[in-house]
Design an enzyme around this catalytic site. Sequence first.
Site, PDB file in Angstrom:
ATOM      1  N   ARG A  75     -37.927  -0.354 -12.540  1.00 12.39           N
ATOM      2  CA  ARG A  75     -38.046  -0.302 -13.199  1.00 12.39           C
ATOM      3  C   ARG A  75     -37.178  -0.958 -14.530  1.00 12.39           C
ATOM      4  O   ARG A  75     -36.047  -1.313 -13.578  1.00 12.39           O
ATOM      5  CB  ARG A  75     -36.768   0.772 -14.038  1.00 12.39           C
ATOM      6  CG  ARG A  75     -37.054   1.108 -15.054  1.00 12.39           C
ATOM      7  CD  ARG A  75     -38.005   1.477 -15.968  1.00 12.39           C
ATOM      8  NE  ARG A  75     -38.307   2.961 -15.710  1.00 12.39           N
ATOM      9  CZ  ARG A  75     -40.084   3.558 -15.913  1.00 12.39           C
ATOM     10  NH1 ARG A  75     -40.531   2.516 -16.501  1.00 12.39           N
ATOM     11  NH2 ARG A  75     -40.473   4.262 -15.754  1.00 12.39           N
ATOM     12  N   ARG A 101     -48.006  -4.140  -9.610  1.00  8.89           N
ATOM     13  CA  ARG A 101     -46.921  -4.721  -9.933  1.00  8.89           C
ATOM     14  C   ARG A 101     -46.365  -3.315  -8.610  1.00  8.89           C
ATOM     15  O   ARG A 101     -45.103  -3.303  -7.926  1.00  8.89           O
ATOM     16  CB  ARG A 101     -46.102  -3.685 -11.066  1.00  8.89           C
ATOM     17  CG  ARG A 101     -46.597  -2.172 -11.161  1.00  8.89           C
ATOM     18  CD  ARG A 101     -46.070  -1.479 -12.265  1.00  8.89           C
ATOM     19  NE  ARG A 101     -46.352  -0.719 -13.427  1.00  8.89           N
ATOM     20  CZ  ARG A 101     -45.577   0.683 -13.853  1.00  8.89           C
ATOM     21  NH1 ARG A 101     -44.877   0.644 -14.323  1.00  8.89           N
ATOM     22  NH2 ARG A 101     -45.991   2.031 -13.967  1.00  8.89           N
ATOM     23  N   HIS A 171     -44.842  -6.943 -18.928  1.00  8.11           N
ATOM     24  CA  HIS A 171     -44.019  -6.066 -19.385  1.00  8.11           C
ATOM     25  C   HIS A 171     -42.740  -6.155 -19.717  1.00  8.11           C
ATOM     26  O   HIS A 171     -42.120  -5.321 -19.365  1.00  8.11           O
ATOM     27  CB  HIS A 171     -44.441  -4.698 -18.812  1.00  8.11           C
ATOM     28  CG  HIS A 171     -43.610  -3.452 -18.931  1.00  8.11           C
ATOM     29  ND1 HIS A 171     -42.804  -3.097 -19.676  1.00  8.11           N
ATOM     30  CD2 HIS A 171     -44.893  -2.177 -19.229  1.00  8.11           C
ATOM     31  CE1 HIS A 171     -42.647  -1.901 -20.187  1.00  8.11           C
ATOM     32  NE2 HIS A 171     -44.035  -0.939 -20.212  1.00  8.11           N
ATOM     33  N   GLU A 274     -43.794  -7.081 -25.077  1.00  6.15           N
ATOM     34  CA  GLU A 274     -44.755  -7.082 -24.117  1.00  6.15           C
ATOM     35  C   GLU A 274     -45.595  -8.252 -24.527  1.00  6.15           C
ATOM     36  O   GLU A 274     -45.949  -8.386 -25.736  1.00  6.15           O
ATOM     37  CB  GLU A 274     -45.080  -6.120 -22.966  1.00  6.15           C
ATOM     38  CG  GLU A 274     -44.184  -4.638 -23.439  1.00  6.15           C
ATOM     39  CD  GLU A 274     -44.631  -4.049 -22.959  1.00  6.15           C
ATOM     40  OE1 GLU A 274     -45.598  -3.135 -23.098  1.00  6.15           O
ATOM     41  OE2 GLU A 274     -44.323  -2.429 -22.974  1.00  6.15           O
TER      42      GLU A 274
HETATM   43  O1  G6P Z   1     -43.253   4.118 -17.252  1.00  6.86           O
HETATM   44  P1  G6P Z   1     -44.230   3.346 -17.076  1.00  6.86           P
HETATM   45  O2  G6P Z   1     -45.607   3.554 -16.750  1.00  6.86           O
HETATM   46  O3  G6P Z   1     -43.917   2.154 -16.816  1.00  6.86           O
HETATM   47  O4  G6P Z   1     -44.943   2.777 -18.508  1.00  6.86           O
HETATM   48  C1  G6P Z   1     -43.640   2.132 -19.408  1.00  6.86           C
HETATM   49  C2  G6P Z   1     -44.122   2.395 -20.513  1.00  6.86           C
HETATM   50  O5  G6P Z   1     -45.334   1.106 -20.435  1.00  6.86           O
HETATM   51  C3  G6P Z   1     -45.782   0.803 -21.715  1.00  6.86           C
HETATM   52  O6  G6P Z   1     -44.688  -0.019 -23.123  1.00  6.86           O
HETATM   53  C4  G6P Z   1     -46.189   2.045 -22.562  1.00  6.86           C
HETATM   54  O7  G6P Z   1     -46.813   1.805 -23.764  1.00  6.86           O
HETATM   55  C5  G6P Z   1     -45.739   3.112 -22.357  1.00  6.86           C
HETATM   56  O8  G6P Z   1     -46.608   4.186 -23.098  1.00  6.86           O
HETATM   57  C6  G6P Z   1     -45.530   3.434 -21.047  1.00  6.86           C
HETATM   58  O9  G6P Z   1     -44.275   4.493 -21.733  1.00  6.86           O
END
Ligand code: G6P
Length: 300
Positions: A75, A101, A171, A274
Amino acid sequence: MEMNIDELNEKFGVEGEVGFMELDGELPFITITNKYAEADICLYGAQITSFRPMRTTDVLWMSPYSVFEKGKAIRGGIPVCFPWFGPHANDSAMPQHGFARTSMWEVTEVDTLEKGETYVSMQLKSSDETKAYWPYDFIAELIFVVGDSLSLTLKVSNPSDSAISYTSALHTYFNLSAIENIKIAGLANTHYENQLDGNRYVQEEELLEISEATTRHYFDTEADCIIHDPYFKRDIRIAKDGSKCSTVWNPGAEACEQMSDMPNDGYETFVCLETVNKINDQIDLAPGESHETTAVISVE
Ligand SMILES: O=P(O)(O)OC[C@H]1O[C@H](O)[C@H](O)[C@@H](O)[C@@H]1O
């Protein structure tokens, strides 16, 4: 065959500049120190977790509660979402954001460039393991150049004799003084889909400010974006190439509380901006073709 830390240091280490070690548990990292910056890149996910240009605080945000375990996503930093970004199109049992990932990437080259920047390339190729998720042949490369800016390029090639299509995201989690302090330039007058209500809008404001949970997918965004952060006394510029879509994400207080790998107040100090290929910018590769998506992040 996965190389161990000694083998990686032997083959790719550069005295005083590039080393390999286990950080945050058992996952192998590349640590880079050159005259411009310091950076850490995890081989799991090819995920950069820290980019610290000299005399500045980290440009990338990392959750202090992140797990560093195979099978789980890290994260923070810059997760690479591939071969799909978001939920899988038609199978909810598939992992969100694809498998890049949560895969081990192979280091293929480390070099010092003429002006002293550090070049690192990593690769993920289709295998029996990836075909359990996505039944296609591919070669994905992630190329980092760590200098006074950070450049990363995701290059995907289709070595097979049939077409492939993918979506992707770099991201990026940006480290902020506080979410309420920042303003984002570069998205004015562009269309976006608000993932939280499913509607499409145009951003009329010159500068985007974030005061609540936000998930916006902007289309036709090729201009640079700038995150103004007056309390950290810096502007972070994100320039890109090969991507026509940008996503802005901040979970806000409520969703943040539900996330076990983020403190309850985690949302207050980051924003994800992103570099995306999705929506009107899915990538279709004919046999033999490749596509490159580049983001260049610098501090002004
Ligand atoms: O929690 P993750 O799977 O890492 O995703 C985190 C975020 O990623 C992106 O930005 C998506 O648009 C979000 O909808 C999501 O909550």
